[in-house]
Design an enzyme around this catalytic site. Structure first.
Site, PDB file in Angstrom:
ATOM      1  CE  LYS B 212      -1.919   2.417   3.380  1.00 27.96           C
ATOM      2  NZ  LYS B 212      -1.798   3.813   2.888  1.00 27.96           N
ATOM      3  CD  GLU B 286      13.092   3.599   8.114  1.00 31.60           C
ATOM      4  OE1 GLU B 286      12.989   4.372   9.087  1.00 31.60           O
ATOM      5  OE2 GLU B 286      13.080   3.956   6.939  1.00 31.60           O
ATOM      6  CB  CYS B 320      12.574   8.435   8.629  1.00 31.98           C
ATOM      7  SG  CYS B 320      13.435   7.490   7.369  1.00 31.98           S
ATOM      8  CD  GLU B 418      10.109  11.612  12.283  1.00 31.68           C
ATOM      9  OE1 GLU B 418       9.175  10.876  12.637  1.00 31.68           O
ATOM     10  OE2 GLU B 418      11.019  11.249  11.516  1.00 31.68           O
TER      11      GLU B 418
END
Lengths: 282, 506
Positions: B212, B286, B320, B418
């Site tokens: 996806k 991840e 990331c 983040e």
């Protein structure tokens, strides 16, 4: 002359290289097949887990920074100490004790030899498409929770603990629930081996009570478990999601089978691979 | 010693290095010399009005008939309508993958590899079209999709193609067997590249997949589906289902899936880890990061400044492993900040399709709002914000001026969470000990950067940083042979390299 009354021992916990009683004050009687009292063992609590994790955290960096060569020597020394306690360990195991102790000692020797070899075969240089020196090296994953199967009490513990400490990790171990005595005899060998205090911490008690606390403790980053029920397995994995613990659960394992219980596959879960780049052109 | 030399000495900083005079590039060049003429990419890939789901080798309509639009975040123009897969669609995809598994896994490795080589070739041949499409759908500058995303995606397939018949040599003493049907969920920051990172190793190891793509960037994954069809990949080996969170949940919870691979936020990663806890599904994650980029006083400062830019403004900071926490040794802090400001004044923010653009569009309206929220919090908590340039941003689309904050405390939100945007938190340190302990003082552990010309110091620092990838005197470099993945709450498992294969072998 009347028969001598034996001294029944109360085995304490093994935390930070010392033998404290459980802070809960709880103990459980261990009896043999004929229902004769053999000893008492501590029934550890959540607080004991916290203390053990703290001890493991204190020991973690020093053990991780110990050279692979020295870690190998220290593990081999542990095998020597166990050899000296063979009879006591065997009688604590009761059934087939001799054979199990011999296997456990040999397994420690197997993993002792891995400390400086696993990084060689598992790491390496990566041929990236550019002017960089790029290599991947295993590092210890960090404080690991070990949940032991009930049977085999000693060999199960050794099989789950040895790869963890071989890779430079400190651990908190929940011993066999049904027969915790071999683990505590082992603790006495550990205490007199060269393994720094806090690298292996051993608790006795009830898995159902202690597993959730171990799984949810944020100071623990990996789990190695065997002999769990489905419910315990789910509990461990659910709690572990809170801080992304690396969970390895051994199922349907024949601990006597060297092929199934040894080799690099047993070490992989207890390292983190770090990849390092540096330019190699000016 | 002359008076002039004496006065120069007084302006030396603690490291004993003389600070060069500040150069204002715009002033020095009369403000206009460095302006570039627009250089828009001329290729316009064909985009269909609507796309179906790629299941069992065919594009099919979603059972619910529901569709959602995907837009160009730089213009807010609608690009296409994409199908929303529900549980029934995911079920069909999983069944297709399951049916395809025995034949695919049973294929000789050499033959499996050839399919991957074909995919790699087609990605290379259609690179320009894919790069433009990636930039239109996601907002990243064309020079990045052209030079990084697409070539690396092709390289990933090419590299893994060669593994397919060599798996028995990868891990001595282990018979390589595929895990089975893999459910893979990928983010919007590197849409095609993440699809390649997921699909290539899975297929090389004999698995089949249901993938996806992210809801804001589905188009290149659908192009990849077309390529799979074009090169004759057996139906069902790769299935691509589009949709948002509910579609992802349907994949995660489907009992017919053997393994989940997810790249995305730590928050969602934890939800997935809990969802699969009672099952026997394998899992690799991840997740997010708040990576430290450490500049020591003995670094080559000009190179380090390039590294800072590369670390945080690459792909608008939608990375990331972005170097979002900058730690600069106190003695060179002023110099680094001065040079950083100069360098940032040359960053070109705007039309992602312009070949000279350095920073493109923020991926979505929602992400722009998230970044805006953090900018507000940063100032409110007492940090000082420095924006790059003052030139007007495009009137339409989602744009954010790259910036950095000084006066940041470790407890500040912008130093802990983040942001996933072009926002840098600058902090200083005095000793290497302090730098390392502060760098490690985060639940994340994805990446780190270290800048110094002292060899033993750089390797000692690399050893002690809790990060899966450590860039020394460089930043944000990727390669299919180089394992990528995090420590701690940045997830587990590696992608790429020999280690990446472990995730797809039983």
């Amino acid at each position: 002359m009347s028969e001598r009354l034996s001294i029944t021992k109360t085995y304490k916990l093994y935390i930070g290289g010392k033998f404290p009683r459980t802070e809960s004050g709880r103990t459980t009687a261990v009896t043999d097949a004929s229902n004769t009292l053999i000893a008492h063992v501590c029934h550890a609590s959540r607080k004991d887990i916290r203390d053990a994790v703290e001890a493991a955290q204190k020991a973690q960096e020093g053990w991780a920074n110990t050279t692979a060569y020295l870690r190998g020597q220290i593990l081999y020394r542990l095998a020597e100490m166990m050899e000296g306690k063979r009879a006591e360990l065997a009688s604590a195991i009761v059934e087939c004790g001799e054979d199990e102790v011999a296997r456990a000692i040999d397994r420690v020797v197997h993993f002792a030899g891995w400390t400086d070899k696993f990084p060689m075969i598992a790491g390496g240089a990566n041929p990236v498409a550019g002017p960089y020196h790029n290599f991947t090296v295993p590092f210890p994953v960090g404080v690991t929770g070990v949940v032991c199967p009930d049977e085999p009490s000693l060999l199960g513990l050794i099989t789950l603990v040895a790869p963890v400490i071989a890779m430079g990790n400190a651990c908190v171990v929940l011993a066999s629930e049904t027969n915790p005595i071999p683990a505590m005899v082992l603790a006495e060998a550990l205490a007199t081996s060269d393994l720094p205090g806090g690298v292996v911490n051993i608790l006795t008690g009830f898995r159902d009570e202690l597993c959730p606390h171990l799984a949810e403790h944020r100071g623990v980053i990996a789990i190695h478990a065997g002999g769990l029920t489905d419910a315990q397995r789910t509990t461990l994995r659910l709690g572990s999601a809170n801080n992304m613990k690396r969970v390895t659960i051994r199922e349907h394992l024949d601990y006597k089978n060297d092929d199934a219980c040894e080799g690099p596959r047993w070490l992989e879960p207890f390292v983190e691979f770090k990849t390092i780049w540096h330019p190699s052109a000016v | 010693m002359s008076t002039a030399a004496g006065s120069t000495n007084r302006s030396q900083n603690a490291a004993g290095v003389q600070a060069p005079p500040r150069l204002d590039l715009r002033a020095a060049t009369g403000g206009g010399l460095f302006e570039y003429a627009p250089a828009p990419e001329s290729v316009r890939p064909a985009i269909a009005d609507r796309y179906g789901l790629f299941i069992n080798g065919r594009f099919t309509d979603p059972t619910s008939s529901k569709r959602f639009t995907t837009i160009n975040p730089a213009t807010e123009a609608t690009l296409s309508e994409v199908a929303e897969a529900n549980e029934a669609d995911v079920d069909a995809a999983v069944r297709a993958a399951r049916d395809a598994l025995p034949a695919w896994a049973g294929l000789p490795g050499k033959e499996r590899g050839k399919f991957l080589y074909r995919i790699a070739r087609r990605l290379q041949e259609r690179a320009r079209e894919l790069a433009v499409l990636e930039t239109m759908d996601g907002g990243k500058p064309i020079k990045e999709s052209r030079d990084v995303d697409i070539p690396l995606a092709a390289a990933h397939f090419f590299h893994h193609a060669g593994w397919a018949d060599k798996l028995q040599y990868a891990f001595p003493g282990r018979e390589p067997r595929p895990v089975g049907v893999c459910g893979q969920i990928i983010p919007w920051n590197f849409p095609l590249l993440m699809a390649a990172w997921k699909i290539a190793p899975a297929l090389a190891c004999g698995n089949t997949v249901v993938l996806k793509p992210a809801e804001t960037t589905p188009l290149t994954a659908l192009r990849l589906a077309e390529i799979c069809d074009e090169i004759g990949l057996p139906p069902g080996v790769v299935n691509i289902v589009t949709g948002a969170g509910a579609t992802g949940a349907a994949i995660v919870n489907h009992p017919g899936i053997d393994k989940i691979a997810f790249t995305g936020s730590t928050e969602v990663g934890k939800i997935i880890a809990k969802a699969v806890a009672p099952t026997h599904k394998r899992l690799t994650l991840e997740l997010g990061g708040k990576s430290a980029n450490i500049i020591f006083e003995d670094a080559s400062i000009d190179q380090a400044v390039e590294g800072i830019i590369e670390g945080i403004y690459f792909n608008q900071g939608h990375v990331c492993c972005a170097g979002s926490r900058l730690f600069v040794q106190e003695s060179v802090l002023d110099r680094v900040i001065g040079k950083l400001k100069d360098r940032m004044s040359t960053l070109r923010v705007g039309d992602p399709l312009d070949k000279n653009t350095d920073v493109g569009a923020i991926n979505s309206k929602a992400q722009l709002a998230t970044i805006g929220k953090y900018l507000e919090i940063g100032s409110k908590e007492g940090a000082e914000r420095h924006d790059c340039g003052t030139a007007d941003l495009p009137g339409k689309g989602y744009f954010c001026r790259p910036c950095f904050f000084t006066g940041v405390q470790p407890s500040h939100t912008i130093a802990r969470e983040e942001i996933f945007g072009p926002v840098l938190a600058v902090m200083s340190f005095r000793t290497p000990e302090e730098a390392i302990s502060r760098a490690n003082n985060t639940p994340y552990g994805l990446a780190a950067g270290v800048w110094t010309d002292k060899g033993s110091k750089i390797f000692d620092t690399a050893r002690r940083l809790d990060a899966g990838v450590v860039w020394l005197n460089t930043y944000n470099k990727f390669d299919p042979t180089s394992p990528f993945g995090g420590f701690k709450e940045s997830g587990f498992g590696r992608e790429g390299g020999r280690h990446g294969l472990l995730a797809y072998l039983a």
